[in-house]
Design a protein around this motif. Structure first.
Motif, PDB file in Angstrom:
ATOM      1  N   LEU A  39       0.841  -1.185   0.000  1.00 12.80           N
ATOM      2  CA  LEU A  39       0.000   0.000   0.000  1.00 12.80           C
ATOM      3  C   LEU A  39       0.881   1.241   0.000  1.00 12.80           C
ATOM      4  O   LEU A  39       1.831   1.338   0.766  1.00 12.80           O
ATOM      5  CB  LEU A  39      -0.902   0.021   1.228  1.00 12.80           C
ATOM      6  N   THR A  40       0.552   2.189  -0.853  1.00 10.27           N
ATOM      7  CA  THR A  40       1.248   3.461  -0.897  1.00 10.27           C
ATOM      8  C   THR A  40       0.205   4.560  -0.902  1.00 10.27           C
ATOM      9  O   THR A  40      -0.662   4.595  -1.780  1.00 10.27           O
ATOM     10  CB  THR A  40       2.113   3.581  -2.165  1.00 10.27           C
ATOM     11  N   CYS A  41       0.284   5.444   0.086  1.00  2.98           N
ATOM     12  CA  CYS A  41      -0.653   6.563   0.154  1.00  2.98           C
ATOM     13  C   CYS A  41       0.052   7.813  -0.348  1.00  2.98           C
ATOM     14  O   CYS A  41       1.053   8.240   0.214  1.00  2.98           O
ATOM     15  CB  CYS A  41      -1.151   6.763   1.585  1.00  2.98           C
ATOM     16  N   PHE A  42      -0.483   8.387  -1.420  1.00  2.00           N
ATOM     17  CA  PHE A  42       0.094   9.610  -1.977  1.00  2.00           C
ATOM     18  C   PHE A  42      -0.452  10.847  -1.270  1.00  2.00           C
ATOM     19  O   PHE A  42       0.259  11.827  -1.103  1.00  2.00           O
ATOM     20  CB  PHE A  42      -0.200   9.714  -3.479  1.00  2.00           C
ATOM     21  N   THR A  43      -1.734  10.788  -0.880  1.00  2.00           N
ATOM     22  CA  THR A  43      -2.362  11.950  -0.246  1.00  2.00           C
ATOM     23  C   THR A  43      -3.175  11.518   0.979  1.00  2.00           C
ATOM     24  O   THR A  43      -4.296  11.040   0.851  1.00  2.00           O
ATOM     25  CB  THR A  43      -3.303  12.671  -1.233  1.00  2.00           C
ATOM     26  N   PRO A  44      -2.619  11.674   2.177  1.00  2.00           N
ATOM     27  CA  PRO A  44      -3.397  11.388   3.380  1.00  2.00           C
ATOM     28  C   PRO A  44      -4.334  12.560   3.690  1.00  2.00           C
ATOM     29  O   PRO A  44      -4.090  13.699   3.284  1.00  2.00           O
ATOM     30  CB  PRO A  44      -2.333  11.232   4.469  1.00  2.00           C
ATOM     31  N   TYR A  45      -5.400  12.261   4.396  1.00  2.00           N
ATOM     32  CA  TYR A  45      -6.387  13.283   4.745  1.00  2.00           C
ATOM     33  C   TYR A  45      -6.872  13.037   6.160  1.00  2.00           C
ATOM     34  O   TYR A  45      -7.173  11.902   6.534  1.00  2.00           O
ATOM     35  CB  TYR A  45      -7.560  13.233   3.749  1.00  2.00           C
ATOM     36  N   GLY A  46      -6.965  14.103   6.943  1.00  2.00           N
ATOM     37  CA  GLY A  46      -7.484  14.013   8.310  1.00  2.00           C
ATOM     38  C   GLY A  46      -8.977  14.270   8.332  1.00  2.00           C
ATOM     39  O   GLY A  46      -9.446  15.307   7.851  1.00  2.00           O
ATOM     40  N   VAL A  47      -9.728  13.337   8.884  1.00  2.00           N
ATOM     41  CA  VAL A  47     -11.185  13.445   8.934  1.00  2.00           C
ATOM     42  C   VAL A  47     -11.585  14.639   9.807  1.00  2.00           C
ATOM     43  O   VAL A  47     -11.047  14.844  10.894  1.00  2.00           O
ATOM     44  CB  VAL A  47     -11.799  12.139   9.494  1.00  2.00           C
ATOM     45  N   GLN A  48     -12.544  15.426   9.292  1.00  2.00           N
ATOM     46  CA  GLN A  48     -13.070  16.595  10.007  1.00  2.00           C
ATOM     47  C   GLN A  48     -14.413  16.248  10.654  1.00  2.00           C
ATOM     48  O   GLN A  48     -15.061  15.260  10.287  1.00  2.00           O
ATOM     49  CB  GLN A  48     -13.270  17.760   9.025  1.00  2.00           C
ATOM     50  N   SER A  49     -14.839  17.066  11.574  1.00  2.00           N
ATOM     51  CA  SER A  49     -16.106  16.852  12.277  1.00  2.00           C
ATOM     52  C   SER A  49     -17.274  16.766  11.291  1.00  2.00           C
ATOM     53  O   SER A  49     -17.402  17.599  10.398  1.00  2.00           O
ATOM     54  CB  SER A  49     -16.338  17.991  13.266  1.00  2.00           C
ATOM     55  N   GLY A  50     -18.114  15.768  11.460  1.00  3.15           N
ATOM     56  CA  GLY A  50     -19.317  15.603  10.649  1.00  3.15           C
ATOM     57  C   GLY A  50     -19.106  14.882   9.327  1.00  3.15           C
ATOM     58  O   GLY A  50     -20.065  14.643   8.599  1.00  3.15           O
ATOM     59  N   GLU A  51     -17.878  14.547   8.993  1.00  4.28           N
ATOM     60  CA  GLU A  51     -17.632  13.889   7.717  1.00  4.28           C
ATOM     61  C   GLU A  51     -17.912  12.389   7.790  1.00  4.28           C
ATOM     62  O   GLU A  51     -17.792  11.768   8.842  1.00  4.28           O
ATOM     63  CB  GLU A  51     -16.189  14.115   7.260  1.00  4.28           C
ATOM     64  N   THR A  52     -18.255  11.837   6.644  1.00  3.70           N
ATOM     65  CA  THR A  52     -18.470  10.400   6.493  1.00  3.70           C
ATOM     66  C   THR A  52     -17.613   9.935   5.323  1.00  3.70           C
ATOM     67  O   THR A  52     -17.092  10.765   4.556  1.00  3.70           O
ATOM     68  CB  THR A  52     -19.952  10.087   6.180  1.00  3.70           C
ATOM     69  N   CYS A  53     -17.487   8.648   5.158  1.00 10.50           N
ATOM     70  CA  CYS A  53     -16.751   8.129   3.993  1.00 10.50           C
ATOM     71  C   CYS A  53     -17.402   8.630   2.714  1.00 10.50           C
ATOM     72  O   CYS A  53     -16.711   9.044   1.777  1.00 10.50           O
ATOM     73  CB  CYS A  53     -16.716   6.605   4.020  1.00 10.50           C
ATOM     74  N   PHE A  54     -18.731   8.632   2.689  1.00 10.82           N
ATOM     75  CA  PHE A  54     -19.442   9.080   1.497  1.00 10.82           C
ATOM     76  C   PHE A  54     -19.135  10.540   1.195  1.00 10.82           C
ATOM     77  O   PHE A  54     -18.832  10.897   0.046  1.00 10.82           O
ATOM     78  CB  PHE A  54     -20.954   8.885   1.675  1.00 10.82           C
ATOM     79  N   SER A  55     -19.183  11.405   2.216  1.00  8.22           N
ATOM     80  CA  SER A  55     -18.939  12.833   1.968  1.00  8.22           C
ATOM     81  C   SER A  55     -17.489  13.094   1.554  1.00  8.22           C
ATOM     82  O   SER A  55     -17.223  13.963   0.721  1.00  8.22           O
ATOM     83  CB  SER A  55     -19.308  13.676   3.201  1.00  8.22           C
ATOM     84  N   ILE A  56     -16.555  12.339   2.095  1.00 10.06           N
ATOM     85  CA  ILE A  56     -15.143  12.506   1.732  1.00 10.06           C
ATOM     86  C   ILE A  56     -14.923  12.050   0.293  1.00 10.06           C
ATOM     87  O   ILE A  56     -14.260  12.734  -0.491  1.00 10.06           O
ATOM     88  CB  ILE A  56     -14.238  11.728   2.709  1.00 10.06           C
ATOM     89  N   LYS A  57     -15.497  10.891  -0.064  1.00  8.59           N
ATOM     90  CA  LYS A  57     -15.362  10.414  -1.448  1.00  8.59           C
ATOM     91  C   LYS A  57     -15.977  11.407  -2.424  1.00  8.59           C
ATOM     92  O   LYS A  57     -15.419  11.680  -3.489  1.00  8.59           O
ATOM     93  CB  LYS A  57     -15.997   9.033  -1.600  1.00  8.59           C
ATOM     94  N   LYS A  58     -17.122  11.989  -2.049  1.00 10.81           N
ATOM     95  CA  LYS A  58     -17.793  12.966  -2.914  1.00 10.81           C
ATOM     96  C   LYS A  58     -16.944  14.233  -3.034  1.00 10.81           C
ATOM     97  O   LYS A  58     -16.761  14.763  -4.137  1.00 10.81           O
ATOM     98  CB  LYS A  58     -19.172  13.296  -2.346  1.00 10.81           C
ATOM     99  N   GLU A  59     -16.403  14.715  -1.906  1.00 22.57           N
ATOM    100  CA  GLU A  59     -15.598  15.944  -1.913  1.00 22.57           C
ATOM    101  C   GLU A  59     -14.362  15.825  -2.805  1.00 22.57           C
ATOM    102  O   GLU A  59     -13.983  16.762  -3.501  1.00 22.57           O
ATOM    103  CB  GLU A  59     -15.158  16.277  -0.481  1.00 22.57           C
ATOM    104  N   PHE A  60     -13.742  14.658  -2.800  1.00 22.87           N
ATOM    105  CA  PHE A  60     -12.507  14.474  -3.570  1.00 22.87           C
ATOM    106  C   PHE A  60     -12.725  13.760  -4.906  1.00 22.87           C
ATOM    107  O   PHE A  60     -11.763  13.413  -5.590  1.00 22.87           O
ATOM    108  CB  PHE A  60     -11.472  13.725  -2.727  1.00 22.87           C
ATOM    109  N   GLY A  61     -13.982  13.534  -5.272  1.00 26.22           N
ATOM    110  CA  GLY A  61     -14.301  12.928  -6.565  1.00 26.22           C
ATOM    111  C   GLY A  61     -13.850  11.481  -6.681  1.00 26.22           C
ATOM    112  O   GLY A  61     -13.416  11.055  -7.748  1.00 26.22           O
ATOM    113  N   LEU A  62     -13.965  10.746  -5.584  1.00 20.94           N
ATOM    114  CA  LEU A  62     -13.541   9.341  -5.574  1.00 20.94           C
ATOM    115  C   LEU A  62     -14.757   8.456  -5.828  1.00 20.94           C
ATOM    116  O   LEU A  62     -15.501   8.114  -4.919  1.00 20.94           O
ATOM    117  CB  LEU A  62     -12.902   9.000  -4.215  1.00 20.94           C
ATOM    118  N   SER A  63     -14.958   8.087  -7.069  1.00 22.14           N
ATOM    119  CA  SER A  63     -16.150   7.309  -7.424  1.00 22.14           C
ATOM    120  C   SER A  63     -15.915   5.806  -7.374  1.00 22.14           C
ATOM    121  O   SER A  63     -16.864   5.031  -7.342  1.00 22.14           O
ATOM    122  CB  SER A  63     -16.627   7.709  -8.826  1.00 22.14           C
TER     123      SER A  63
END
Length: 94
Positions: A39-63
């Motif tokens: 596994l190689t992570c190019f861009t890590p992201y810290g979860v913010q208050s109120g976020e879900t996996c769905f909202s994070i995928k939507k925000e970053f265009g991860l379909s």
């Protein structure tokens, strides 16, 4: 034969049997390769208050859900917490 000699002989036999058993089982597993994904992570992201996996995928265009799961193999989307690091861009190979 003294008790000490009998004990030494018994321990020697147990050691020989253990070594033979490990070789026997090692021979059966020799043809199988352990596949641990790399596994190689190019861009890590810290979860913010109120976020879900769905909202994070939507925000970053991860379909691609399969790719998101592959680069975050131990992620429990039902138990995200603020500050948790997840990978939003990366690669996974076997």
């Amino acid at each position: 034969m003294s008790t000490l000699n009998k004990l030494a002989l018994l321990l020697t036999l147990l050691l020989i049997a253990s070594a033979a058993e490990s070789r026997l089982f090692g021979a059966f597993g020799a043809n199988k390769k352990a596949t641990t994904p790399t596994l190689t992570c190019f861009t890590p992201y810290g979860v913010q208050s109120g976020e879900t996996c769905f909202s994070i995928k939507k925000e970053f265009g991860l379909s691609d859900d399969a790719h998101f799961s592959a680069i975050n193999p131990n992620l429990n989307c039902d138990a995200l917490f603020v500050g948790q690091w997840i990978c939003i861009s990366g690669s996974s190979s076997n």
